[in-house]
Write an enzyme that holds these catalytic residues in place. Sequence first.
Site, PDB file in Angstrom:
ATOM      1  N   LYS A   1      -3.623   2.161  -0.045  1.00 42.19           N
ATOM      2  CA  LYS A   1      -4.662   3.183   0.142  1.00 42.19           C
ATOM      3  C   LYS A   1      -4.879   3.862  -1.209  1.00 42.19           C
ATOM      4  CE  LYS A   1      -5.763   6.767   3.593  1.00 42.19           C
ATOM      5  NZ  LYS A   1      -6.766   6.044   4.368  1.00 42.19           N
ATOM      6  N   THR A   2      -5.906   3.445  -1.924  1.00 40.62           N
ATOM      7  CA  THR A   2      -6.134   3.897  -3.288  1.00 40.62           C
ATOM      8  C   THR A   2      -7.476   4.607  -3.414  1.00 40.62           C
ATOM      9  OG1 THR A   2      -7.091   1.770  -3.908  1.00 40.62           O
ATOM     10  CG2 THR A   2      -4.735   2.019  -4.192  1.00 40.62           C
TER      11      THR A   2
END
Length: 309
Positions: free
Chosen positions: A161-162
């Site tokens: 999750k960036t």
Amino acid sequence: MGFDEMDVDTIWKNGEFLDWEDATTHVLTHALHYGTGVFEGVRCYDTEEGPAIFRWEEHLDRLFDSAKLYDLDIDYSREELTEATLELLDRQDLESAYIRPIAYYGYDSLGVSPADCPTDLVLAAWPWGAYLGEEALEEGVDVMVSSWRKHASSQVPTNVKTTGLYVNSMLAGEEARRNGYVEAVVLNKEGNVAEGPGENIFMINDGEIYTTGPAQSILEGITRDTVITLAEERGYEVNDEAVISRGQLYTADELFFTGSAAEVTPIRSVDDTEIGTGTRGPVTEELQDAFFELIERRTDAHDDWFTYL
């Protein structure tokens, strides 16, 4: 509701509790220019047994895994982050909240390589109701299939999750809203269904449940895992590596989104095509009820999923 309208005044950053307005970062921060941050979205619920963070340990697992892939050094232990988050909620008298942990490359240099940029770590929490609207949980949402495709895992990792990758989500979601829809569905590069901009997607046909898996370029959501578990406990067959074509969306008996923010939200139409009867379907309602019964602690199941204040 903007932050100025919320009764929140404290943020934790790099080991310190700061006044909300003092939690700032430099305009030449690496992550601002290149999207080099990882984050989580976590819910704290005001349950019948008191305030509790839902599946905090699993969110920490993903945060540390995401940071590892980006070579971000988190200099705090899981225990320190847990203690800081619980204190943050307590300091702001938050019994129900959305929690945002974020780690990112900070200010030092501005080459593409983060080089000697430090890792900044922030914890914030604020009140947040139903992500897609209170009425959406019962009535469902109207969505469109976005013209923007989900990036492939061969290009950038989809299992973490960036921050930077959420440009893809923003483009898809805003395209939908400009066209009068509540949310989007994003296809992968092969043209099959991936997920929503910030949600996983489930399909029900003939009483059987289907959801796309990692091979379809999804982020494996923690609420997705929760709903799969609840469905299997109720005897449903769950195909969690499904390949779903765009056309199958229109002919599905039921569709719904899952996510920490979206929780369990029915989909009532796709591209103006009514799904099922155009209302929340019976399987969706059963799983939604099971989810809210669980998070409100009206059942003793899965107590290990809760971190109590």
